[in-house]
Scaffold this motif. Sequence first.
Motif, PDB file in Angstrom:
ATOM      1  N   PHE A 166       2.511  -1.041  11.219  1.00 35.15           N
ATOM      2  CA  PHE A 166       1.113  -1.628  12.102  1.00 35.15           C
ATOM      3  C   PHE A 166       0.411  -0.142  12.396  1.00 35.15           C
ATOM      4  O   PHE A 166      -1.175  -0.251  11.356  1.00 35.15           O
ATOM      5  N   PRO A 167       0.801   0.984  12.113  1.00 33.21           N
ATOM      6  CA  PRO A 167      -0.027   2.664  11.922  1.00 33.21           C
ATOM      7  C   PRO A 167      -1.023   2.311  10.403  1.00 33.21           C
ATOM      8  O   PRO A 167      -1.955   2.878  10.622  1.00 33.21           O
ATOM      9  N   ILE A 168      -0.352   1.999   9.049  1.00 38.86           N
ATOM     10  CA  ILE A 168      -0.908   2.169   7.787  1.00 38.86           C
ATOM     11  C   ILE A 168      -2.149   1.174   8.148  1.00 38.86           C
ATOM     12  O   ILE A 168      -2.951   1.090   7.389  1.00 38.86           O
ATOM     13  N   GLN A 169      -1.864  -0.599   8.925  1.00 44.08           N
ATOM     14  CA  GLN A 169      -2.854  -1.815   9.049  1.00 44.08           C
ATOM     15  C   GLN A 169      -4.415  -1.129   9.471  1.00 44.08           C
ATOM     16  O   GLN A 169      -5.225  -1.476   8.868  1.00 44.08           O
ATOM     17  N   VAL A 170      -3.906  -0.711  10.346  1.00 49.74           N
ATOM     18  CA  VAL A 170      -5.218   0.415  11.022  1.00 49.74           C
ATOM     19  C   VAL A 170      -5.454   1.102  10.493  1.00 49.74           C
ATOM     20  O   VAL A 170      -6.761   0.758  10.088  1.00 49.74           O
TER      21      VAL A 170
ATOM     22  N   VAL B 289       4.625  -0.559   1.252  1.00 55.10           N
ATOM     23  CA  VAL B 289       4.210  -0.485   2.814  1.00 55.10           C
ATOM     24  C   VAL B 289       4.410   1.523   3.355  1.00 55.10           C
ATOM     25  O   VAL B 289       3.276   2.202   2.482  1.00 55.10           O
ATOM     26  N   MET B 290       5.270   1.321   3.347  1.00 56.72           N
ATOM     27  CA  MET B 290       5.643   2.426   4.310  1.00 56.72           C
ATOM     28  C   MET B 290       5.834   3.600   3.322  1.00 56.72           C
ATOM     29  O   MET B 290       5.729   5.327   3.220  1.00 56.72           O
ATOM     30  N   LEU B 291       6.093   3.118   1.819  1.00 63.40           N
ATOM     31  CA  LEU B 291       6.196   4.639   0.373  1.00 63.40           C
ATOM     32  C   LEU B 291       5.129   5.095   0.167  1.00 63.40           C
ATOM     33  O   LEU B 291       4.873   5.609  -0.437  1.00 63.40           O
ATOM     34  N   LYS B 292       4.032   3.978  -0.150  1.00 63.81           N
ATOM     35  CA  LYS B 292       2.771   4.130  -0.487  1.00 63.81           C
ATOM     36  C   LYS B 292       1.399   4.059   0.705  1.00 63.81           C
ATOM     37  O   LYS B 292       0.302   4.622   0.148  1.00 63.81           O
ATOM     38  N   LYS B 293       1.845   4.306   1.631  1.00 58.93           N
ATOM     39  CA  LYS B 293       1.151   4.951   3.082  1.00 58.93           C
ATOM     40  C   LYS B 293      -0.207   3.629   2.546  1.00 58.93           C
ATOM     41  O   LYS B 293      -1.398   3.827   3.519  1.00 58.93           O
ATOM     42  N   THR B 294       0.450   2.349   2.496  1.00 60.58           N
ATOM     43  CA  THR B 294      -0.882   1.689   2.327  1.00 60.58           C
ATOM     44  C   THR B 294      -0.941   0.533   1.934  1.00 60.58           C
ATOM     45  O   THR B 294       0.349   0.308   1.237  1.00 60.58           O
ATOM     46  N   TYR B 295      -1.545  -0.651   2.274  1.00 62.52           N
ATOM     47  CA  TYR B 295      -1.029  -2.390   2.420  1.00 62.52           C
ATOM     48  C   TYR B 295      -2.201  -2.900   0.766  1.00 62.52           C
ATOM     49  O   TYR B 295      -1.564  -4.121   0.103  1.00 62.52           O
ATOM     50  N   LEU B 296      -3.562  -1.873   1.225  1.00 62.63           N
ATOM     51  CA  LEU B 296      -4.429  -2.478  -0.372  1.00 62.63           C
ATOM     52  C   LEU B 296      -4.271  -2.540  -1.292  1.00 62.63           C
ATOM     53  O   LEU B 296      -4.195  -3.085  -2.260  1.00 62.63           O
TER      54      LEU B 296
END
Length: 232
Positions: free
Chosen positions: A47-51, A146-153
């Motif tokens: 969630f924090p990364i999504q935000v 996502v957790m490894l890259k720190k982004t969803y994009l």
Amino acid sequence: MNNGFSRFMGIFFEPVKTMQRLHEKSPWYEPFIVILITSIIFAYITFPIQVKDRVEMIKSSTKLSQRITEEQLEKIANPGEKSRIIQTLINSLIALIFPFLIFTGTLTIIIKMLGGEGSFKEFWCATLYSSYIDYFLGSGVKSALVMLKKTYLTVSTGISIFFPALTYKDPIYHVLTFIDFFTIWSYIVLSFGVSKFTKFSLKKSLIILGIIFLLRLAILSITTILSFKIYS
């Protein structure tokens, strides 16, 4: 042993046998509960990364940045724990129930138009079990990335990974992400169940699911391209 765990493992290691054993009274709630719980967990963790990504996309969009005030952007960037829990629960439920209902309904209509056997409940059950692949394993892999890259994009398990020059700002990048390897895998596994319930050949079942896959791809692609034109 024909229990929930063996059915879960069977989808990955014995998909033909597992799907052939499904019937109208098979416990469809098993995969639904497992997928829902894991979806909530994955969504909560990331969630924090999504935000962060959402804020970045708003700032990079000329139209959105003009519409949203600094105060609104601050609220989006700093949601409380209560908001995190509520959004996670609601989004997870919506992301599961409506797509599954639409997909199963479409599948049932097409099969009935072609004169196939089987009921909505049977196709609903088969769809949920095959979804262990994309909603459980696929989502788990994406969440880890996502957790490894720190982004969803820039996270994808689709054919967009073969086009490193594309970025999330390119509409075609998102279109290519919809051609997802886990989704294709789940459709292939589902074809075994569809073949059993409809009495169609496996080839015909694969063609039907291929048509649905292309329809889904077209709808998602059109929606994505239009959203880019509206908000970019």
